[in-house]
Design an enzyme around this catalytic site. Structure first.
Site, mmCIF file in Angstrom:
data_model
loop_
_atom_site.group_PDB
_atom_site.id
_atom_site.type_symbol
_atom_site.label_atom_id
_atom_site.label_comp_id
_atom_site.label_asym_id
_atom_site.label_seq_id
_atom_site.Cartn_x
_atom_site.Cartn_y
_atom_site.Cartn_z
ATOM 1 N N GLY A 278 8.246 -16.881 15.501
ATOM 2 C CA GLY A 278 8.349 -15.932 14.447
ATOM 3 C C GLY A 278 9.587 -16.010 13.977
ATOM 4 N N ARG B 20 -9.079 -7.873 43.499
ATOM 5 C CA ARG B 20 -8.172 -7.173 42.798
ATOM 6 C C ARG B 20 -7.397 -8.130 41.928
ATOM 7 N NH1 ARG B 20 -10.452 -4.078 45.891
ATOM 8 N NH2 ARG B 20 -9.628 -2.790 47.352
ATOM 9 N N ASP C 22 6.857 -18.384 26.580
ATOM 10 C CA ASP C 22 5.668 -19.174 26.324
ATOM 11 C C ASP C 22 5.626 -20.541 26.259
ATOM 12 O OD1 ASP C 22 4.884 -16.421 26.133
ATOM 13 O OD2 ASP C 22 4.804 -16.467 23.986
ATOM 14 N N GLN D 60 7.719 -10.838 33.887
ATOM 15 C CA GLN D 60 8.033 -12.323 33.764
ATOM 16 C C GLN D 60 8.978 -12.467 32.681
ATOM 17 O OE1 GLN D 60 3.498 -14.401 33.528
ATOM 18 N NE2 GLN D 60 3.866 -12.229 32.936
ATOM 19 N N GLY E 6 10.504 -11.202 20.983
ATOM 20 C CA GLY E 6 10.596 -10.699 22.577
ATOM 21 C C GLY E 6 11.570 -11.227 23.365
HETATM 22 O O1 F6P Z 1 5.957 -14.159 23.325
HETATM 23 C C1 F6P Z 1 6.581 -13.603 24.319
HETATM 24 C C2 F6P Z 1 5.394 -12.432 25.084
HETATM 25 O O2 F6P Z 1 5.894 -12.004 26.411
HETATM 26 C C3 F6P Z 1 4.131 -13.153 25.213
HETATM 27 O O3 F6P Z 1 3.957 -13.865 26.430
HETATM 28 C C4 F6P Z 1 3.213 -11.667 25.180
HETATM 29 O O4 F6P Z 1 2.106 -12.067 24.583
HETATM 30 C C5 F6P Z 1 4.126 -11.094 24.390
HETATM 31 O O5 F6P Z 1 5.466 -11.582 24.070
HETATM 32 C C6 F6P Z 1 4.118 -9.375 24.569
HETATM 33 O O6 F6P Z 1 4.825 -8.893 23.725
HETATM 34 P P1 F6P Z 1 5.403 -7.308 23.854
HETATM 35 O O7 F6P Z 1 6.747 -7.536 24.575
HETATM 36 O O8 F6P Z 1 5.661 -6.820 22.314
HETATM 37 O O9 F6P Z 1 4.452 -6.577 24.631
#
Ligand code: F6P
Length: 361
Positions: A118, A279, A141, A287, A13
């Site tokens: 990863g 809500r 993260d 983020q 990501g």
């Molecule tokens: O590892 C970064 C992250 O943004 C996590 O916080 C989140 O769970 C995941 O990637 C979301 O992945 P994707 O972009 O595949 O939806």
């Protein structure tokens, strides 16, 4: 060591600061080492498929403040678990030999792999196949064990904090409970950081499984005083008597589990059990987008610089890492295998409790 050809890729990501690393590797590589810098397109997926382009000085000019990655990235390109075909015809194959051929065809002296756990795991395995790898740790993260902090995290915390600030004014105006779900996978760093910085009343993180009754009691108590509550919940948080909320399973991904849904659940249960109007806001990829903070630009620049120095010293199979304010290198194997989680007895958790924040336990 002479670095004639330097490969660089961004894997997994994206997060703010990737371009700052690319720039801090490519600029000195071109101007001081007179190396050619080969950008691999879309992370390891591009390496398997042989997709790359040579970067020019213009490509890396004016990008320190730009989010995303000029190279593209993918979280579906693990060469040792490579997805081929779609849906029913999906096959998972070992494409690591293809990576080795791309590496050889491109005549790379080193490959700099910028990514999270990863990516660093793949980098470690490729090192074992004889490729020269240097890792740079990224992820919003902040869950990599071998570095005090990853770049991208500070930017994500800044975005989530601003969101909480904005939710607080509307929560106060309407006397509501506002639940905000942050990312972070199995680590609560974003929720804890933004929750404390934004003055959230309840912070729920994966490392401290929560009790529903404690959450209900806490919002009911506040409804009699301040008349509003902010609940900051990490996507990986779970009740002590329940499971983590999974949005989707996708075999093509390096990590097949996509978390999400706990924010909705917490909001629904609060409204059902307490009768308070509630809500939910799921911050999601907001983020990960946008400009990196100054902190992330500086850290990313230092990481890239140390990664290039390591490569020029012939130091491979290592990852740049922040250790007590100094960027050093650590063996790639120390960066994989275990996650960096929030210690439940950490100073920040203590400080949050001290100002009256309910941690759900
Ligand atoms: O590892 C970064 C992250 O943004 C996590 O916080 C989140 O769970 C995941 O990637 C979301 O992945 P994707 O972009 O595949 O939806």
């Amino acid at each position: 060591m002479t670095l004639k050809r330097i490969g660089i890729l961004t894997g997994g990501g994206d997060c703010p600061g990737l371009n700052a690393v690319i720039r801090s590797v490519a600029k000195p590589a071109m101007s001081h080492f007179h190396s050619r810098v080969i950008g691999i397109i879309d992370g390891f997926e591009g390496l398997v498929e042989g997709r790359s382009r040579e970067l020019s000085p213009l490509d890396v000019a004016g990008i320190i403040n730009v989010g995303g990655t000029i190279l593209g990235t993918s979280n579906k390109g693990d060469p040792f678990h490579f997805p081929m075909g779609e849906r029913k015809n999906l096959r998972i194959i070992d494409a690591s030999d293809q990576v080795l051929s791309t590496y050889r065809n491109l005549k790379l002296d080193v490959l700099i792999a910028i990514g999270g756990d990863g990516t660093q795991t793949i980098a470690h395995k490729l090192s074992g196949m004889g490729m020269n790898l240097v890792g740079v740790p990224k992820t919003i993260d902040n869950d990599l064990e071998a570095t005090d902090i990853t770049f991208g995290h500070d930017s994500a915390v800044a975005v989530a904090t601003e969101a909480i600030d904005r939710l607080q004014t509307t929560a106060s105006a309407h006397h509501r409970v506002m639940v905000v779900e942050t990312m972070g996978r199995y680590a609560g760093w974003i929720a804890l950081g933004a929750g404390v910085a934004g003055g959230a009343d309840i912070i729920l993180i994966p490392e401290i499984p929560f009790s529903w009754d404690k959450v209900f009691d806490s919002v009911l108590k506040r409804s009699k005083g301040a008349k509003f509550s902010i609940v900051c919940v990490a996507e990986g948080a779970r009740p002590a008597d329940g499971q983590v909320s999974v949005k989707e399973m996708d075999k093509k991904r390096t990590d097949p589990v996509r978390l999400g849904g706990i924010g909705e659940l917490v909001a629904k249960r609060i409204e059902d059990e307490t009768g308070l109007e509630t809500r939910v806001t799921v911050l999601g990829h907001v983020q990960r987008g946008g400009s990196p903070t100054a902190f992330d630009r500086l850290l990313a620049t230092r990481f890239g610089s140390v990664a290039l120095q390591a490569a020029s010293n012939g130091e491979f199979g290592v990852m740049a890492s922040l250790q007590r304010n100094e960027v050093v290198t650590v063996p790639l194997e120390s960066a994989i295998g275990s996650q960096r989680l929030v210690p439940p007895d950490s100073q920040l958790v203590f400080a949050a409790r001290a100002v009256g924040t309910c941690m759900g336990d």
